[in-house]
Enzyme design. Structure first.
Site, mmCIF file in Angstrom:
data_model
loop_
_atom_site.group_PDB
_atom_site.id
_atom_site.type_symbol
_atom_site.label_atom_id
_atom_site.label_comp_id
_atom_site.label_asym_id
_atom_site.label_seq_id
_atom_site.Cartn_x
_atom_site.Cartn_y
_atom_site.Cartn_z
ATOM 1 N N ARG A 51 0.811 -1.512 -0.056
ATOM 2 C CA ARG A 51 -0.128 -0.077 0.160
ATOM 3 C C ARG A 51 0.879 1.603 0.446
ATOM 4 O O ARG A 51 -0.079 2.410 -0.489
ATOM 5 C CB ARG A 51 -1.670 0.230 1.298
ATOM 6 C CG ARG A 51 -2.291 -0.986 1.387
ATOM 7 C CD ARG A 51 -2.439 -0.808 2.577
ATOM 8 N NE ARG A 51 -1.638 -2.132 2.783
ATOM 9 C CZ ARG A 51 -1.836 -3.321 2.648
ATOM 10 N NH1 ARG A 51 -3.043 -3.790 1.515
ATOM 11 N NH2 ARG A 51 -0.854 -4.407 3.031
ATOM 12 N N THR A 52 1.511 1.403 0.575
ATOM 13 C CA THR A 52 2.342 3.007 0.980
ATOM 14 C C THR A 52 3.176 2.958 -0.104
ATOM 15 O O THR A 52 2.566 3.985 -0.852
ATOM 16 C CB THR A 52 3.688 2.504 2.225
ATOM 17 O OG1 THR A 52 2.157 2.044 3.333
ATOM 18 C CG2 THR A 52 3.980 4.344 2.343
ATOM 19 N N LYS A 80 25.485 -4.114 -2.724
ATOM 20 C CA LYS A 80 27.446 -4.162 -2.604
ATOM 21 C C LYS A 80 27.818 -3.287 -1.766
ATOM 22 O O LYS A 80 28.850 -2.753 -1.209
ATOM 23 C CB LYS A 80 27.116 -3.110 -4.295
ATOM 24 C CG LYS A 80 27.358 -3.865 -5.136
ATOM 25 C CD LYS A 80 27.935 -3.031 -6.292
ATOM 26 C CE LYS A 80 26.883 -2.794 -7.894
ATOM 27 N NZ LYS A 80 27.131 -2.344 -8.784
ATOM 28 N N ARG A 101 11.131 3.700 2.816
ATOM 29 C CA ARG A 101 10.803 3.153 3.776
ATOM 30 C C ARG A 101 12.395 2.211 4.498
ATOM 31 O O ARG A 101 13.096 1.716 3.894
ATOM 32 C CB ARG A 101 10.456 1.916 3.813
ATOM 33 C CG ARG A 101 9.982 1.238 4.937
ATOM 34 C CD ARG A 101 8.787 0.334 4.587
ATOM 35 N NE ARG A 101 7.184 0.636 4.708
ATOM 36 C CZ ARG A 101 5.879 0.601 4.591
ATOM 37 N NH1 ARG A 101 5.991 -1.127 4.748
ATOM 38 N NH2 ARG A 101 5.512 0.848 4.783
ATOM 39 N N HIS A 129 5.334 5.907 11.666
ATOM 40 C CA HIS A 129 4.820 5.477 10.141
ATOM 41 C C HIS A 129 4.168 7.160 10.289
ATOM 42 O O HIS A 129 2.966 6.940 10.068
ATOM 43 C CB HIS A 129 4.902 4.602 9.796
ATOM 44 C CG HIS A 129 3.936 3.910 9.082
ATOM 45 N ND1 HIS A 129 3.991 4.795 7.453
ATOM 46 C CD2 HIS A 129 3.195 3.143 8.458
ATOM 47 C CE1 HIS A 129 3.463 4.505 6.589
ATOM 48 N NE2 HIS A 129 3.615 3.172 7.266
HETATM 49 C C1 NCD Z 1 1.956 -0.555 8.338
HETATM 50 C C2 NCD Z 1 3.465 -0.572 8.185
HETATM 51 O O1 NCD Z 1 4.345 -0.718 7.312
HETATM 52 O O2 NCD Z 1 4.278 -0.521 9.253
HETATM 53 N N1 NCD Z 1 1.283 -0.941 6.868
HETATM 54 C C3 NCD Z 1 1.207 0.191 6.208
HETATM 55 O O3 NCD Z 1 2.239 0.994 5.914
HETATM 56 N N2 NCD Z 1 -0.291 -0.132 5.904
HETATM 57 C C4 NCD Z 1 1.434 -2.347 9.054
HETATM 58 C C5 NCD Z 1 2.147 -3.762 8.742
HETATM 59 O O4 NCD Z 1 3.246 -3.888 8.257
HETATM 60 O O5 NCD Z 1 1.475 -4.117 9.961
#
Ligand code: NCD
Length: 305
Positions: A51-52, A80, A101, A129
């Protein structure tokens, strides 16, 4: 330069403005379709995501911009031995804004110190997040018309769940938001959050292991996945992973207008039997991610002109 590393990088006023812009984007998508023409978003994902990353990319494409990046470290020079600082120094020359991320807490902060363009934290380890929180707030605001005066239950992995940490921080700035923190003993929220946010701001909260006994009090229920990847010991994960499973039976005692959220992905913690219940808002929440991320990209590009 303005970055989005933690939710506290935006004031309450800025957050409210982002929510209003997201709602305007939902109503008038066409108005925004060329706002980022000629701009490039880099998505650097050192950790898995569906999703993100895709909602960030969809957001930039819907603004008329372009995207580049990687979705795993296998295909980048990280394998590397390149440092994060070097990767960012290079990629910030190829893009106008970076969403990243990383499994290490604090990595986006390090990135921001080495970047010529705004950095957006799309999740750093078990820490924060902030963009998830902004879309969570958008969803609550759409459902309740206000971010004041409600009780939210946060259920599951409150220790490693970064979405929960950012959400508690953000909601602590609104009026009369009460927290019901539901988790097994081992997965309670970290002490720093309790000291620095909940106690310092005198927030009304309870900690409990019992979802069923408390569900009737809630206006919003935020379910979370037990964060398998943060456990040092597989046995602990297996013991804790299915402690909470929300199903029709448990919902019998819940309010008729409860709003059920989950950042997704879910494993077993929400039974699919409730997906068609009008209280299940998590797929709408995921879609809101795209609109909120459009608003975030617009704001950061505008501020850093
Ligand atoms: C969350 C995350 O990555 O922290 N997912 C997300 O970004 N929608 C929650 C999760 O992974 O459980």
């Amino acid at each position: 330069m303005k970055h989005l590393i933690g939710i506290e990088d935006f004031t309450k006023e800025e957050i409210n403005e982002l929510i209003e812009v997201s709602k305007d984007i939902i109503r008038h998508k066409e108005k925004y379709s060329e706002k980022c023409k000629g701009k490039i978003l880099a998505t650097l994902f050192f950790e898995p995501s569906t999703r993100t990353r895709l909602s960030f990319e969809s957001a930039m494409l819907s603004l008329g911009g372009n995207v580049l990046g990687f979705s795993s470290t296998d295909s980048s020079s990280i394998t590397k031995g390149e440092t994060l600082a070097d990767t960012i120094k290079v990629v910030s020359g190829y893009s106008d804004i970076i969403a990243m991320r990383h499994p290490k807490e604090g990595a986006p902060l390090v990135a921001s110190m080495n970047s010529k363009v705004p950095i957006i934290n799309a999740g750093d380890g078990g820490h924060n997040h902030p963009t998830q929180t902004l879309l969570d707030l958008l969803t609550i605001s759409k459902k309740r018309n206000s971010l004041d005066n409600f009780t939210i239950g946060l259920c599951g992995d409150l220790k490693f769940g970064r979405t929960v940490h950012s959400l508690i921080t953000a909601l602590s700035n609104y009026d009369n938001v009460k927290f019901v923190l539901i988790s097994p003993e081992e997965l309670k929220i970290p002490d720093y959050l309790k000291e620095d946010i909940i106690n310092r701001k005198n927030i009304d909260y309870i900690e409990t292991e019992d979802l069923e006994k408390n569900i009737n009090k809630l206006d919003v229920l935020y379910m979370t996945r037990v964060q398998k990847e943060r456990f040092l010991n597989e046995e602990d994960y297996v013991r804790l992973k299915d402690v909470y499973i929300l199903n029709n039976k448990k919902l019998e005692k819940a309010k008729k207008d409860l709003c059920i959220l989950h950042p997704l992905p879910r494993v077993n913690e929400i039974s699919p039997e409730i997906d068609n219940d009008p209280r299940a808002c998590y797929f709408e929440q995921a879609e809101n991610g795209k609109y909120m991320r459009m608003a975030i990209i617009l704001k950061l590009l505008e501020e850093n002109k």
